[in-house]
Write a protein that holds these residues in place. Structure first.
Motif, PDB file in Angstrom:
ATOM      1  N   THR A  18       0.818  -1.201   0.000  1.00 43.65           N
ATOM      2  CA  THR A  18       0.000   0.000   0.000  1.00 43.65           C
ATOM      3  C   THR A  18       0.857   1.258   0.000  1.00 43.65           C
ATOM      4  OG1 THR A  18      -0.133   0.229   2.400  1.00 43.65           O
ATOM      5  CG2 THR A  18      -1.760  -1.219   1.332  1.00 43.65           C
ATOM      6  N   SER A  19       0.256   2.341  -0.424  1.00 42.66           N
ATOM      7  CA  SER A  19       0.947   3.626  -0.372  1.00 42.66           C
ATOM      8  C   SER A  19       1.218   4.044   1.071  1.00 42.66           C
ATOM      9  CB  SER A  19       0.120   4.703  -1.083  1.00 42.66           C
ATOM     10  OG  SER A  19       0.100   4.485  -2.472  1.00 42.66           O
ATOM     11  N   ARG A  20       0.360   3.616   2.015  1.00 42.14           N
ATOM     12  CA  ARG A  20       0.644   3.905   3.412  1.00 42.14           C
ATOM     13  C   ARG A  20       1.943   3.251   3.845  1.00 42.14           C
ATOM     14  NH1 ARG A  20       0.209   7.666   5.556  1.00 42.14           N
ATOM     15  NH2 ARG A  20      -2.039   7.845   5.713  1.00 42.14           N
ATOM     16  N   ALA A  21       2.125   1.989   3.445  1.00 50.74           N
ATOM     17  CA  ALA A  21       3.380   1.312   3.768  1.00 50.74           C
ATOM     18  C   ALA A  21       4.546   2.017   3.093  1.00 50.74           C
ATOM     19  CB  ALA A  21       3.306  -0.152   3.333  1.00 50.74           C
ATOM     20  N   GLY A  22       4.334   2.462   1.849  1.00 47.74           N
ATOM     21  CA  GLY A  22       5.392   3.184   1.152  1.00 47.74           C
ATOM     22  C   GLY A  22       5.760   4.477   1.852  1.00 47.74           C
ATOM     23  N   TYR A  23       4.751   5.222   2.282  1.00 52.27           N
ATOM     24  CA  TYR A  23       5.013   6.442   3.052  1.00 52.27           C
ATOM     25  C   TYR A  23       5.836   6.111   4.299  1.00 52.27           C
ATOM     26  CZ  TYR A  23       2.053  10.118   0.908  1.00 52.27           C
ATOM     27  OH  TYR A  23       1.528  11.095   0.101  1.00 52.27           O
ATOM     28  N   SER A  24       5.417   5.087   5.029  1.00 55.64           N
ATOM     29  CA  SER A  24       6.088   4.744   6.286  1.00 55.64           C
ATOM     30  C   SER A  24       7.523   4.307   6.052  1.00 55.64           C
ATOM     31  CB  SER A  24       5.307   3.637   7.007  1.00 55.64           C
ATOM     32  OG  SER A  24       4.019   4.083   7.370  1.00 55.64           O
ATOM     33  N   LEU A  25       7.750   3.533   4.990  1.00 53.52           N
ATOM     34  CA  LEU A  25       9.120   3.102   4.683  1.00 53.52           C
ATOM     35  C   LEU A  25      10.015   4.273   4.310  1.00 53.52           C
ATOM     36  CD1 LEU A  25       8.366  -0.164   2.684  1.00 53.52           C
ATOM     37  CD2 LEU A  25       9.456   0.001   4.931  1.00 53.52           C
ATOM     38  N   ASN A  26       9.403   5.348   3.844  1.00 53.66           N
ATOM     39  CA  ASN A  26      10.156   6.567   3.540  1.00 53.66           C
ATOM     40  C   ASN A  26      10.125   7.553   4.709  1.00 53.66           C
ATOM     41  OD1 ASN A  26      11.137   6.289   0.721  1.00 53.66           O
ATOM     42  ND2 ASN A  26       8.960   6.015   0.276  1.00 53.66           N
ATOM     43  N   ASP A  27       9.718   7.040   5.886  1.00 47.37           N
ATOM     44  CA  ASP A  27       9.703   7.819   7.126  1.00 47.37           C
ATOM     45  C   ASP A  27       8.777   9.026   7.063  1.00 47.37           C
ATOM     46  OD1 ASP A  27      10.518   7.910   9.772  1.00 47.37           O
ATOM     47  OD2 ASP A  27      12.085   9.396   9.376  1.00 47.37           O
ATOM     48  N   ALA A  28       7.698   8.911   6.321  1.00 51.62           N
ATOM     49  CA  ALA A  28       6.663   9.946   6.292  1.00 51.62           C
ATOM     50  C   ALA A  28       5.468   9.410   7.061  1.00 51.62           C
ATOM     51  CB  ALA A  28       6.282  10.287   4.860  1.00 51.62           C
ATOM     52  N   LYS A  29       5.343   9.849   8.315  1.00 50.84           N
ATOM     53  CA  LYS A  29       4.319   9.316   9.213  1.00 50.84           C
ATOM     54  C   LYS A  29       3.563  10.469   9.861  1.00 50.84           C
ATOM     55  CE  LYS A  29       7.350   5.379  10.093  1.00 50.84           C
ATOM     56  NZ  LYS A  29       8.151   4.637  11.105  1.00 50.84           N
ATOM     57  N   PRO A  30       2.559  11.016   9.174  1.00 47.70           N
ATOM     58  CA  PRO A  30       1.828  12.167   9.702  1.00 47.70           C
ATOM     59  C   PRO A  30       1.098  11.813  10.996  1.00 47.70           C
ATOM     60  CG  PRO A  30       0.687  11.240   7.810  1.00 47.70           C
ATOM     61  CD  PRO A  30       2.011  10.551   7.887  1.00 47.70           C
ATOM     62  N   LEU A  31       1.315  12.625  12.030  1.00 47.08           N
ATOM     63  CA  LEU A  31       0.745  12.331  13.334  1.00 47.08           C
ATOM     64  C   LEU A  31      -0.281  13.360  13.799  1.00 47.08           C
ATOM     65  CD1 LEU A  31       3.995  11.169  15.189  1.00 47.08           C
ATOM     66  CD2 LEU A  31       2.240   9.741  14.113  1.00 47.08           C
ATOM     67  N   ASP A  32      -0.104  14.624  13.401  1.00 49.37           N
ATOM     68  CA  ASP A  32      -1.041  15.635  13.878  1.00 49.37           C
ATOM     69  C   ASP A  32      -1.985  16.068  12.761  1.00 49.37           C
ATOM     70  OD1 ASP A  32       0.346  17.473  12.248  1.00 49.37           O
ATOM     71  OD2 ASP A  32       1.549  18.216  13.914  1.00 49.37           O
ATOM     72  N   ALA A  33      -2.957  16.907  13.105  1.00 51.38           N
ATOM     73  CA  ALA A  33      -3.987  17.303  12.144  1.00 51.38           C
ATOM     74  C   ALA A  33      -3.410  18.049  10.956  1.00 51.38           C
ATOM     75  CB  ALA A  33      -5.035  18.160  12.852  1.00 51.38           C
ATOM     76  N   HIS A  34      -2.404  18.877  11.184  1.00 51.59           N
ATOM     77  CA  HIS A  34      -1.797  19.634  10.078  1.00 51.59           C
ATOM     78  C   HIS A  34      -1.152  18.690   9.070  1.00 51.59           C
ATOM     79  CE1 HIS A  34      -1.297  23.505  12.749  1.00 51.59           C
ATOM     80  NE2 HIS A  34      -2.552  23.200  12.488  1.00 51.59           N
ATOM     81  N   ALA A  35      -0.359  17.749   9.565  1.00 49.86           N
ATOM     82  CA  ALA A  35       0.345  16.818   8.675  1.00 49.86           C
ATOM     83  C   ALA A  35      -0.635  15.913   7.934  1.00 49.86           C
ATOM     84  CB  ALA A  35       1.338  15.988   9.477  1.00 49.86           C
TER      85      ALA A  35
END
Length: 507
Positions: A173-190
């Motif tokens: 998934t693209s979520r896994a791809g984001y996470s593997l690239n260390d893009a892990k939005p945690l707050d409302a802005h991100a």
């Protein structure tokens, strides 16, 4: 944006009921396509089921090849998901709105861009990230740096996905791809910033979307160095509607008697000798071949009966791809009180809650119109459709009040949105490619079943979800059919009876 992508199914011209007589059953049909059964029978070599972009471009191809056709369209006009609406007397687009990607230098040109130029469609370039104001529950809050970071994260996502286009690497998934690239939005802005760059394009979340396919969908449209058109997006501002470009194109080769409008198809009977179509009102049409351009959502929801039932491999492919929903909610006010940029991004604690706002009351678009619209997608779109309009209006006004706490938000002069997910002619806005949708699945989705062929944005591998995907598929599938009809080259399209994993599961 995609709706920009977007396209297809349904449209056609009224014929007198007295001229519509039932053709002979399939087994009795004369295979000599040069003969017509009678002057009153409605027959053609090819029935085109749906008058959207794929259907119209297929019709043009048949016309050029000297093959007679008949378009059966469920609505009262051509255009499919290019659907405009008169909103307080001003034309707005419920569906496809943008030419996505134009042309870079003398490179590959988007055919939708070419049609827009040819037919003089009024458009304006849109700046989705360079002209934006940001908000959260406290009002205007500057988190442009977070928006820019999300844009960079999306670029990295598409670049690194390219490394996985290999027989030895599985899609995820693209979520896994984001996470593997260390893009892990945690707050409302991100999360809102990620939504702007991802969900707003694909109509679904990163969790629901293929990492690899989302990459090529982007690159083959927007990245010229990857074989795409350009990064430019042109918004249609034409009073005649975005659909005007495909309707004007059709006028050059479609005769009035070659389109049957306001005709919803109930059943498609297909066999070795041809295809028969029965409408909801009981009317009956027959041809030697048919091209089905229904949206993926219609095929998934069994709104049309196929007799015999489509093969299992075809049904599996249809159910394995997904249909995104992209809902634009329009408001018109007696005065403008919002941002002077083109865009507004609202970060709510709930991801996807009325996040992306666009002003039409802007010098580049419709100055003085008093119109602003907000877009929701995916499951939130489905939620919105399940509620009464009064509740949605209340929620939207509450969000505007949070964005502009110093304003006394007036009652809108007009309020409107289209329910795409529950519309039985579409069942969604455009297709999306999930991680478990494999290459053989796509081949099976695209494959013909005897004399019944399929085309639309969902059958385009490179451009699924885009309007130009529908264009290319209408063109290519009609060429495939023409080769069979005129030259006897009826090899059929590749399909796989069983879609298998590269290695078995060991449980």
């Amino acid at each position: 944006m995609h709706f920009l992508r977007l396209l297809l199914v349904v449209s056609s011209v009224l014929l007198s009921v007295s001229t519509r007589v039932q053709s002979r059953p399939l087994e009795d049909r004369n295979k000599d396509t040069s003969r017509r059964e009678s002057s009153t029978a409605i027959n053609a070599t090819v029935l085109i089921l749906g008058g959207g972009v794929a259907g119209v471009i297929a019709a043009r191809t048949f016309y050029e090849q000297g093959i007679d056709f008949l378009i059966i369209e469920a609505r009262g006009e051509l255009g499919g998901r290019m659907m405009s609406h008169s909103f307080s007397g001003i034309t707005v687009e419920a569906g496809a709105n943008w030419v996505q990607g134009t042309q870079t230098g003398g490179g590959l040109a988007n055919p939708i861009y070419e049609l827009a130029k040819k037919h003089g469609l009024k458009t304006q370039s849109s700046d989705f990230t360079g002209s934006i104001t940001t908000y959260d529950v406290e009002g205007q809050t500057d988190f442009i740096n977070v928006v820019n970071d999300a844009r960079d994260n999306y670029t990295v996502l598409t670049v690194t996905a390219g490394a996985r286009v290999s027989p030895s690497l599985a899609d995820i998934t693209s979520r896994a791809g984001y996470s593997l690239n260390d893009a892990k939005p945690l707050d409302a802005h991100a999360k809102a910033a990620e939504y702007l760059h991802f969900d707003w394009e694909y109509g679904q979340t990163p969790e629901e979307t293929s990492w690899i396919a989302s990459s090529w969908a982007n690159n083959f449209t927007f990245e010229s160095e990857e074989g795409g058109f350009s990064e430019e997006n042109l918004m249609s501002l034409d009073d005649r509607g975005f659909k005007y470009l495909i309707q004007s194109e059709a006028e050059e080769f479609v005769e009035p008697q070659q389109v049957i409008y306001n005709s919803v198809i109930k059943e498609i009977a297909h066999g070795e000798s041809g295809v028969n179509v029965t409408l909801e009102n009981g009317e009956f049409f027959a041809a030697d071949y048919a091209l089905c351009t229904f949206s993926l959502g219609v095929l998934q929801n069994d709104d049309v009966t196929f007799t015999p039932a489509l093969p299992h491999y075809k049904q599996e492919a249809i159910q394995s791809m997904t249909m995104g929903t992209y809902t634009k909610i329009f408001l018109r006010f007696s005065r403008k009180f919002w941002f002077d940029t083109e865009m507004g991004l609202y970060a709510d604690p709930e991801r996807g809650r009325y996040p992306v706002w666009q002003s039409l009351d802007h010098p580049n678009f419709m100055p003085g119109s008093g119109i602003i619209f907000v877009t929701v997608t995916g499951d939130y779109s489905i939620r919105v459709e399940s509620l009464p309009e009064s509740q949605i209006k209340k929620e939207v006004i509450e969000v505007l009040q949070r964005m502009f706490p110093e304003e006394d938000i007036p009652e809108p002069v007009d309020f409107w949105f289209h329910r795409w997910h529950s519309d039985k002619l579409y069942r969604g806005s455009y297709s999306n490619w999930p991680a478990n949708f494999l290459q053989p699945h796509h081949d099976n989705l695209r494959a013909n079943v005897g004399r019944l062929y399929f085309a639309g944005e969902a059958t385009s591998m490179k451009y699924f979800g885009f309007l130009h995907g529908a264009y290319f598929e209408g063109l290519h599938m009609a060429e495939e059919m023409a080769g069979c009809i005129t030259d006897g080259r009826c090899l059929g399209l590749t399909h796989f009876e069983d879609v298998k994993n590269a290695v078995p599961y060991r449980v």
